[in-house]
Design a protein around this motif. Structure first.
Motif, PDB file in Angstrom:
ATOM      1  N   GLY A   1       0.763  -1.240   0.000  1.00  0.00           N
ATOM      2  CA  GLY A   1       0.000   0.000   0.000  1.00  0.00           C
ATOM      3  C   GLY A   1       0.788   1.282   0.000  1.00  0.00           C
ATOM      4  O   GLY A   1       0.462   2.203   0.769  1.00  0.00           O
ATOM      5  N   ILE A   2       1.822   1.390  -0.815  1.00  0.00           N
ATOM      6  CA  ILE A   2       2.534   2.653  -0.989  1.00  0.00           C
ATOM      7  C   ILE A   2       2.731   2.906  -2.487  1.00  0.00           C
ATOM      8  O   ILE A   2       2.640   1.984  -3.300  1.00  0.00           O
ATOM      9  CB  ILE A   2       3.907   2.679  -0.275  1.00  0.00           C
ATOM     10  CG1 ILE A   2       4.818   1.579  -0.813  1.00  0.00           C
ATOM     11  CG2 ILE A   2       3.730   2.603   1.232  1.00  0.00           C
ATOM     12  CD1 ILE A   2       6.239   1.641  -0.279  1.00  0.00           C
ATOM     13  N   VAL A   3       3.011   4.155  -2.809  1.00  0.00           N
ATOM     14  CA  VAL A   3       3.252   4.524  -4.209  1.00  0.00           C
ATOM     15  C   VAL A   3       4.706   4.198  -4.563  1.00  0.00           C
ATOM     16  O   VAL A   3       5.626   4.606  -3.858  1.00  0.00           O
ATOM     17  CB  VAL A   3       2.988   6.029  -4.425  1.00  0.00           C
ATOM     18  CG1 VAL A   3       3.307   6.423  -5.862  1.00  0.00           C
ATOM     19  CG2 VAL A   3       1.539   6.366  -4.085  1.00  0.00           C
ATOM     20  N   PRO A   4       4.925   3.455  -5.632  1.00  0.00           N
ATOM     21  CA  PRO A   4       6.306   3.152  -6.036  1.00  0.00           C
ATOM     22  C   PRO A   4       7.006   4.387  -6.587  1.00  0.00           C
ATOM     23  O   PRO A   4       6.358   5.284  -7.126  1.00  0.00           O
ATOM     24  CB  PRO A   4       6.131   2.090  -7.122  1.00  0.00           C
ATOM     25  CG  PRO A   4       4.773   2.361  -7.696  1.00  0.00           C
ATOM     26  CD  PRO A   4       3.928   2.852  -6.550  1.00  0.00           C
ATOM     27  N   LEU A   5       8.317   4.436  -6.429  1.00  0.00           N
ATOM     28  CA  LEU A   5       9.068   5.500  -7.072  1.00  0.00           C
ATOM     29  C   LEU A   5       8.982   5.334  -8.588  1.00  0.00           C
ATOM     30  O   LEU A   5       9.080   4.213  -9.106  1.00  0.00           O
ATOM     31  CB  LEU A   5      10.529   5.461  -6.641  1.00  0.00           C
ATOM     32  CG  LEU A   5      10.844   5.793  -5.176  1.00  0.00           C
ATOM     33  CD1 LEU A   5      12.351   5.839  -4.968  1.00  0.00           C
ATOM     34  CD2 LEU A   5      10.206   7.116  -4.762  1.00  0.00           C
ATOM     35  N   ALA A   6       8.798   6.433  -9.284  1.00  0.00           N
ATOM     36  CA  ALA A   6       8.707   6.372 -10.743  1.00  0.00           C
ATOM     37  C   ALA A   6      10.049   6.012 -11.361  1.00  0.00           C
ATOM     38  O   ALA A   6      10.109   5.397 -12.429  1.00  0.00           O
ATOM     39  CB  ALA A   6       8.212   7.713 -11.288  1.00  0.00           C
ATOM     40  N   HIS A   7      11.120   6.397 -10.674  1.00  0.00           N
ATOM     41  CA  HIS A   7      12.465   6.104 -11.184  1.00  0.00           C
ATOM     42  C   HIS A   7      13.296   5.500 -10.070  1.00  0.00           C
ATOM     43  O   HIS A   7      13.425   6.089  -8.989  1.00  0.00           O
ATOM     44  CB  HIS A   7      13.129   7.369 -11.703  1.00  0.00           C
ATOM     45  CG  HIS A   7      14.571   7.174 -12.072  1.00  0.00           C
ATOM     46  ND1 HIS A   7      14.955   6.418 -13.164  1.00  0.00           N
ATOM     47  CD2 HIS A   7      15.722   7.609 -11.482  1.00  0.00           C
ATOM     48  CE1 HIS A   7      16.273   6.402 -13.239  1.00  0.00           C
ATOM     49  NE2 HIS A   7      16.761   7.120 -12.234  1.00  0.00           N
ATOM     50  N   VAL A   8      13.823   4.324 -10.292  1.00  0.00           N
ATOM     51  CA  VAL A   8      14.703   3.663  -9.325  1.00  0.00           C
ATOM     52  C   VAL A   8      16.137   4.055  -9.663  1.00  0.00           C
ATOM     53  O   VAL A   8      16.615   3.785 -10.772  1.00  0.00           O
ATOM     54  CB  VAL A   8      14.544   2.131  -9.371  1.00  0.00           C
ATOM     55  CG1 VAL A   8      15.502   1.459  -8.393  1.00  0.00           C
ATOM     56  CG2 VAL A   8      13.100   1.740  -9.072  1.00  0.00           C
ATOM     57  N   THR A   9      16.807   4.720  -8.738  1.00  0.00           N
ATOM     58  CA  THR A   9      18.171   5.167  -9.004  1.00  0.00           C
ATOM     59  C   THR A   9      19.111   3.976  -9.161  1.00  0.00           C
ATOM     60  O   THR A   9      18.807   2.860  -8.713  1.00  0.00           O
ATOM     61  CB  THR A   9      18.691   6.044  -7.859  1.00  0.00           C
ATOM     62  OG1 THR A   9      18.815   5.246  -6.676  1.00  0.00           O
ATOM     63  CG2 THR A   9      17.744   7.210  -7.598  1.00  0.00           C
ATOM     64  N   ALA A  10      20.231   4.231  -9.776  1.00  0.00           N
ATOM     65  CA  ALA A  10      21.227   3.172  -9.964  1.00  0.00           C
ATOM     66  C   ALA A  10      21.698   2.634  -8.618  1.00  0.00           C
ATOM     67  O   ALA A  10      21.917   1.431  -8.461  1.00  0.00           O
ATOM     68  CB  ALA A  10      22.411   3.705 -10.768  1.00  0.00           C
ATOM     69  N   ALA A  11      21.823   3.528  -7.635  1.00  0.00           N
ATOM     70  CA  ALA A  11      22.278   3.106  -6.310  1.00  0.00           C
ATOM     71  C   ALA A  11      21.255   2.179  -5.652  1.00  0.00           C
ATOM     72  O   ALA A  11      21.614   1.144  -5.071  1.00  0.00           O
ATOM     73  CB  ALA A  11      22.537   4.318  -5.430  1.00  0.00           C
ATOM     74  N   ASP A  12      19.966   2.557  -5.746  1.00  0.00           N
ATOM     75  CA  ASP A  12      18.928   1.717  -5.153  1.00  0.00           C
ATOM     76  C   ASP A  12      18.813   0.381  -5.877  1.00  0.00           C
ATOM     77  O   ASP A  12      18.627  -0.664  -5.253  1.00  0.00           O
ATOM     78  CB  ASP A  12      17.575   2.434  -5.177  1.00  0.00           C
ATOM     79  CG  ASP A  12      17.500   3.562  -4.166  1.00  0.00           C
ATOM     80  OD1 ASP A  12      18.299   3.551  -3.207  1.00  0.00           O
ATOM     81  OD2 ASP A  12      16.656   4.460  -4.338  1.00  0.00           O
TER      82      ASP A  12
END
Length: 205
Positions: free
Chosen positions: A131-142
């Motif tokens: 139940g959370i909004v996903p990040l639109a962009h996953v950084t290279a670090a993540d």
């Protein structure tokens, strides 16, 4: 990369069958080699529950934000967190297209434990969706962190989420896949039995 699936019971530790042949404290659990501890203890995780001098027991859980059995484990562990359990939730992102985005949101949150609580308290069981909004962009670090967690998961021989790692007899670490029976939790966590009243969990007693 091996395909991972969310499942109730993981085969667990196949790559270390010789070591895991010994039965651990829980019937479904297997022992991990002593050398494995440093790897999961140092994994990037969302830490929830007791802290400082209040920590009486520590648990490590590999999870996917959309995994329904991870959600049920989270619910089952809440009373134990109030009794001194600290849980290190090791996020991965493989189950659904937005799993990585949700896992990255947990990693990026100023208060990861608070966002994890939001993910679980607003979890949609119908859609099997955190139940959370996903990040639109996953950084290279993540993405690197999530990839490292998946690699560690596979290197340890695990095959499904959730996989729980707990300290058993003699200080040895053991793993169990899926949602353990509620009656097994006190022995696994080395804590007094806590009342688990959630209606959804009663069939897992």
């Amino acid at each position: 990369m091996k395909t991972l699936t969310c499942m109730l019971i993981a085969a667990g530790a196949l790559a270390m069958a010789a070591t895991s042949a010994m039965a651990a404290d829980s019937p479904e659990a297997t022992w991990l080699p002593a050398t494995a501890a440093a790897s999961f203890q140092n994994a990037t995780a969302i830490v929830e529950g007791a802290n400082g001098a209040n920590v009486k027991s520590t648990l490590y859980v590999f999870m996917d934000p959309n995994c329904i059995y991870c959600h049920l484990v989270w619910k089952a562990l809440q009373p134990y967190e109030a009794a001194g359990l600290q849980v290190h939730w090791i996020p991965m992102g493989f189950l659904k297209p937005d799993s990585a985005g949700k896992a990255a949101a947990l990693l990026e949150a100023k208060d990861g434990a608070a966002l994890l609580k939001q993910l679980e308290t607003h979890y949609s069981e119908k859609d099997e969706s955190g139940g959370i909004v996903p990040l639109a962009h996953v950084t290279a670090a993540d993405q690197s962190t999530l990839d490292n967690n998946i690699k560690l998961f596979q290197d340890l021989g695990f095959e499904g989420t959730p996989t729980l790692i707990y300290q058993g007899s003699g200080g040895r670490w053991a793993d169990v896949g899926g949602l353990p029976k509620l009656s097994q939790l006190p022995g696994m966590l080395n804590l007094p039995a806590q009342p688990v009243t959630d209606p959804e969990l009663q069939r897992y007693r």
